[in-house]
Design a protein around this motif. Structure first.
Motif, PDB file in Angstrom:
ATOM      1  N   LEU A  24      25.372  44.720  39.946  1.00  0.00           N
ATOM      2  CA  LEU A  24      26.366  43.800  39.968  1.00  0.00           C
ATOM      3  C   LEU A  24      27.701  44.372  39.206  1.00  0.00           C
ATOM      4  O   LEU A  24      28.641  43.969  39.259  1.00  0.00           O
ATOM      5  CB  LEU A  24      25.977  42.376  39.497  1.00  0.00           C
ATOM      6  CG  LEU A  24      25.345  41.352  40.420  1.00  0.00           C
ATOM      7  CD1 LEU A  24      24.542  40.303  39.600  1.00  0.00           C
ATOM      8  CD2 LEU A  24      26.068  40.823  41.665  1.00  0.00           C
ATOM      9  N   VAL A  25      27.292  45.202  37.965  1.00  0.00           N
ATOM     10  CA  VAL A  25      28.153  45.477  37.204  1.00  0.00           C
ATOM     11  C   VAL A  25      29.009  46.468  37.835  1.00  0.00           C
ATOM     12  O   VAL A  25      30.147  46.600  37.976  1.00  0.00           O
ATOM     13  CB  VAL A  25      27.533  46.084  36.061  1.00  0.00           C
ATOM     14  CG1 VAL A  25      28.282  47.125  35.124  1.00  0.00           C
ATOM     15  CG2 VAL A  25      26.942  45.140  34.750  1.00  0.00           C
ATOM     16  N   TYR A  27      37.569  45.108  39.744  1.00  0.00           N
ATOM     17  CA  TYR A  27      38.320  45.396  38.581  1.00  0.00           C
ATOM     18  C   TYR A  27      39.286  46.517  38.891  1.00  0.00           C
ATOM     19  O   TYR A  27      40.423  46.705  38.400  1.00  0.00           O
ATOM     20  CB  TYR A  27      37.654  45.637  37.241  1.00  0.00           C
ATOM     21  CG  TYR A  27      37.028  44.413  36.666  1.00  0.00           C
ATOM     22  CD1 TYR A  27      37.920  43.167  36.489  1.00  0.00           C
ATOM     23  CD2 TYR A  27      35.563  44.354  36.089  1.00  0.00           C
ATOM     24  CE1 TYR A  27      37.347  42.130  35.745  1.00  0.00           C
ATOM     25  CE2 TYR A  27      34.976  43.396  35.566  1.00  0.00           C
ATOM     26  CZ  TYR A  27      35.964  42.260  35.468  1.00  0.00           C
ATOM     27  OH  TYR A  27      35.468  41.053  34.645  1.00  0.00           O
ATOM     28  N   LEU A  41      45.728  43.358  35.854  1.00  0.00           N
ATOM     29  CA  LEU A  41      44.906  42.962  34.873  1.00  0.00           C
ATOM     30  C   LEU A  41      45.724  43.661  33.701  1.00  0.00           C
ATOM     31  O   LEU A  41      45.753  43.218  32.541  1.00  0.00           O
ATOM     32  CB  LEU A  41      43.403  43.793  35.094  1.00  0.00           C
ATOM     33  CG  LEU A  41      42.527  42.895  35.574  1.00  0.00           C
ATOM     34  CD1 LEU A  41      41.148  43.662  36.216  1.00  0.00           C
ATOM     35  CD2 LEU A  41      41.976  41.746  34.865  1.00  0.00           C
ATOM     36  N   GLU A  69      42.818  35.182  33.331  1.00  0.00           N
ATOM     37  CA  GLU A  69      41.298  35.041  33.500  1.00  0.00           C
ATOM     38  C   GLU A  69      40.980  35.289  35.014  1.00  0.00           C
ATOM     39  O   GLU A  69      41.627  34.777  35.896  1.00  0.00           O
ATOM     40  CB  GLU A  69      41.139  33.549  33.275  1.00  0.00           C
ATOM     41  CG  GLU A  69      39.402  33.451  32.943  1.00  0.00           C
ATOM     42  CD  GLU A  69      39.125  31.817  33.436  1.00  0.00           C
ATOM     43  OE1 GLU A  69      39.129  30.911  32.587  1.00  0.00           O
ATOM     44  OE2 GLU A  69      39.055  31.653  34.569  1.00  0.00           O
ATOM     45  N   LEU A  70      40.104  35.830  35.219  1.00  0.00           N
ATOM     46  CA  LEU A  70      39.371  36.365  36.290  1.00  0.00           C
ATOM     47  C   LEU A  70      37.966  36.175  36.494  1.00  0.00           C
ATOM     48  O   LEU A  70      37.081  36.594  35.602  1.00  0.00           O
ATOM     49  CB  LEU A  70      39.787  37.937  36.525  1.00  0.00           C
ATOM     50  CG  LEU A  70      39.265  38.480  37.994  1.00  0.00           C
ATOM     51  CD1 LEU A  70      40.299  37.766  39.053  1.00  0.00           C
ATOM     52  CD2 LEU A  70      39.550  39.974  38.017  1.00  0.00           C
ATOM     53  N   ARG A  71      37.426  35.384  37.846  1.00  0.00           N
ATOM     54  CA  ARG A  71      36.061  35.130  38.012  1.00  0.00           C
ATOM     55  C   ARG A  71      35.842  35.924  39.131  1.00  0.00           C
ATOM     56  O   ARG A  71      36.775  36.018  40.002  1.00  0.00           O
ATOM     57  CB  ARG A  71      35.681  33.765  38.024  1.00  0.00           C
ATOM     58  CG  ARG A  71      35.938  32.897  36.958  1.00  0.00           C
ATOM     59  CD  ARG A  71      35.392  31.565  37.004  1.00  0.00           C
ATOM     60  NE  ARG A  71      35.467  30.606  35.797  1.00  0.00           N
ATOM     61  CZ  ARG A  71      34.946  29.494  35.739  1.00  0.00           C
ATOM     62  NH1 ARG A  71      34.257  29.094  36.582  1.00  0.00           N
ATOM     63  NH2 ARG A  71      35.190  28.665  34.804  1.00  0.00           N
ATOM     64  N   ILE A  72      34.945  36.700  39.473  1.00  0.00           N
ATOM     65  CA  ILE A  72      34.532  37.365  40.628  1.00  0.00           C
ATOM     66  C   ILE A  72      33.284  37.099  41.036  1.00  0.00           C
ATOM     67  O   ILE A  72      32.278  36.842  40.452  1.00  0.00           O
ATOM     68  CB  ILE A  72      34.415  39.030  40.139  1.00  0.00           C
ATOM     69  CG1 ILE A  72      35.800  39.405  39.517  1.00  0.00           C
ATOM     70  CG2 ILE A  72      34.010  39.998  41.222  1.00  0.00           C
ATOM     71  CD1 ILE A  72      35.596  40.878  38.883  1.00  0.00           C
ATOM     72  N   HIS A  78      31.473  44.569  40.253  1.00  0.00           N
ATOM     73  CA  HIS A  78      32.415  44.088  39.762  1.00  0.00           C
ATOM     74  C   HIS A  78      33.614  45.075  39.304  1.00  0.00           C
ATOM     75  O   HIS A  78      34.547  44.853  39.350  1.00  0.00           O
ATOM     76  CB  HIS A  78      32.130  43.077  38.638  1.00  0.00           C
ATOM     77  CG  HIS A  78      31.526  41.741  38.997  1.00  0.00           C
ATOM     78  ND1 HIS A  78      31.553  40.512  38.305  1.00  0.00           N
ATOM     79  CD2 HIS A  78      30.762  41.596  40.089  1.00  0.00           C
ATOM     80  CE1 HIS A  78      31.162  39.793  39.114  1.00  0.00           C
ATOM     81  NE2 HIS A  78      30.543  40.176  40.031  1.00  0.00           N
ATOM     82  N   ARG A  79      32.882  46.163  38.668  1.00  0.00           N
ATOM     83  CA  ARG A  79      33.923  47.482  38.468  1.00  0.00           C
ATOM     84  C   ARG A  79      34.599  47.835  39.672  1.00  0.00           C
ATOM     85  O   ARG A  79      35.956  47.954  39.459  1.00  0.00           O
ATOM     86  CB  ARG A  79      32.776  48.642  37.957  1.00  0.00           C
ATOM     87  CG  ARG A  79      32.624  48.564  36.469  1.00  0.00           C
ATOM     88  CD  ARG A  79      32.522  49.822  35.910  1.00  0.00           C
ATOM     89  NE  ARG A  79      31.942  49.787  34.446  1.00  0.00           N
ATOM     90  CZ  ARG A  79      30.964  50.004  33.913  1.00  0.00           C
ATOM     91  NH1 ARG A  79      29.696  50.300  34.910  1.00  0.00           N
ATOM     92  NH2 ARG A  79      30.604  49.811  32.744  1.00  0.00           N
TER      93      ARG A  79
END
Lengths: 131, 76
Positions: free
Chosen positions: B45-46, B53, B60, B67-70, B49-50
């Motif tokens: 997951l990291v 991003y 960003l 604020e960002l939800r992913i 999400h990277r």
């Protein structure tokens, strides 16, 4: 590496579970930071929080170290586990407990203690003497 | 602003099965993005999400995104 950066890295390395957040564990100033802390609480993990708000440089240096642009950031055993969305999802799926077990053995199941520290608390006592 | 994020994500994930951008507050700075792409398969997951991003590095960095939800999924 700046002293601040070294202190942040030492905090990540030394704290079994550390959450870099906006605010403190008692007074969280951001919904996402709060979600990350709630996820840790939901599995009963003890954790150390670091407030990034006192100095914008903390957040900048942290993001350079972690390659992660946003706050919160949760580390377990020195590894970035994720921001609020991931930690929440891992808590829900049971993978957060698995990760804590994998990295820390049983030691994280010690009563859900919470505290907030400053990165300067992790200053190297010998740095001034050697630099 | 949602369109700009949508465009950046569409460009970064041309193979995506779905890209969704929600302006959570209507204020143009709190977003929830969902990306479904086979590219996520096998990634943590990291790492997933990277990639998101990376695609949104510009908004960003310039403060557009407050604020960002992913949400990411690697559905084939």
């Amino acid at each position: 590496m700046s002293e601040l950066s070294e202190n942040i890295q030492r905090t990540i390395d030394d704290e079994p579970v550390v959450a870099f957040i906006k605010g403190t564990h008692e007074q969280c100033m951001c919904g996402n930071s709060e979600r990350a802390l709630q996820a840790l609480r939901s599995v009963g993990a003890s954790f150390t929080a670091v407030d990034v708000l006192p100095d914008p440089a903390i957040r900048q240096e942290l993001s350079v170290l972690s390659s992660w642009p946003t706050i919160p950031q949760v580390f377990v055993g020195g590894e970035l586990v994720g921001g609020a969305d991931i930690v929440q999802e891992l808590a829900r799926s049971g993978e957060l407990e698995a990760k804590l077990d994998e990295k820390l053995g049983d030691s994280w199941r010690n009563g859900g203690e919470e505290r907030t520290i400053a990165v300067s608390d992790r200053r190297d006592p010998f740095r001034l003497a050697t630099s | 602003m949602s369109e700009r994020l949508q465009t950046l994500l569409d460009q970064a994930f041309p193979d995506a099965r779905g890209v969704d951008v929600v302006d959570r507050t209507g204020g143009g700075d709190h977003f929830h993005v969902t990306v479904v792409s086979p590219r996520f398969q096998g990634l943590s997951l990291v790492e997933q999400h990277r990639l998101v991003y990376d695609a949104l590095a510009e908004p960003l960095a310039d403060g557009t995104i407050h604020e960002l939800r992913i949400t990411t999924r690697g559905d084939a």
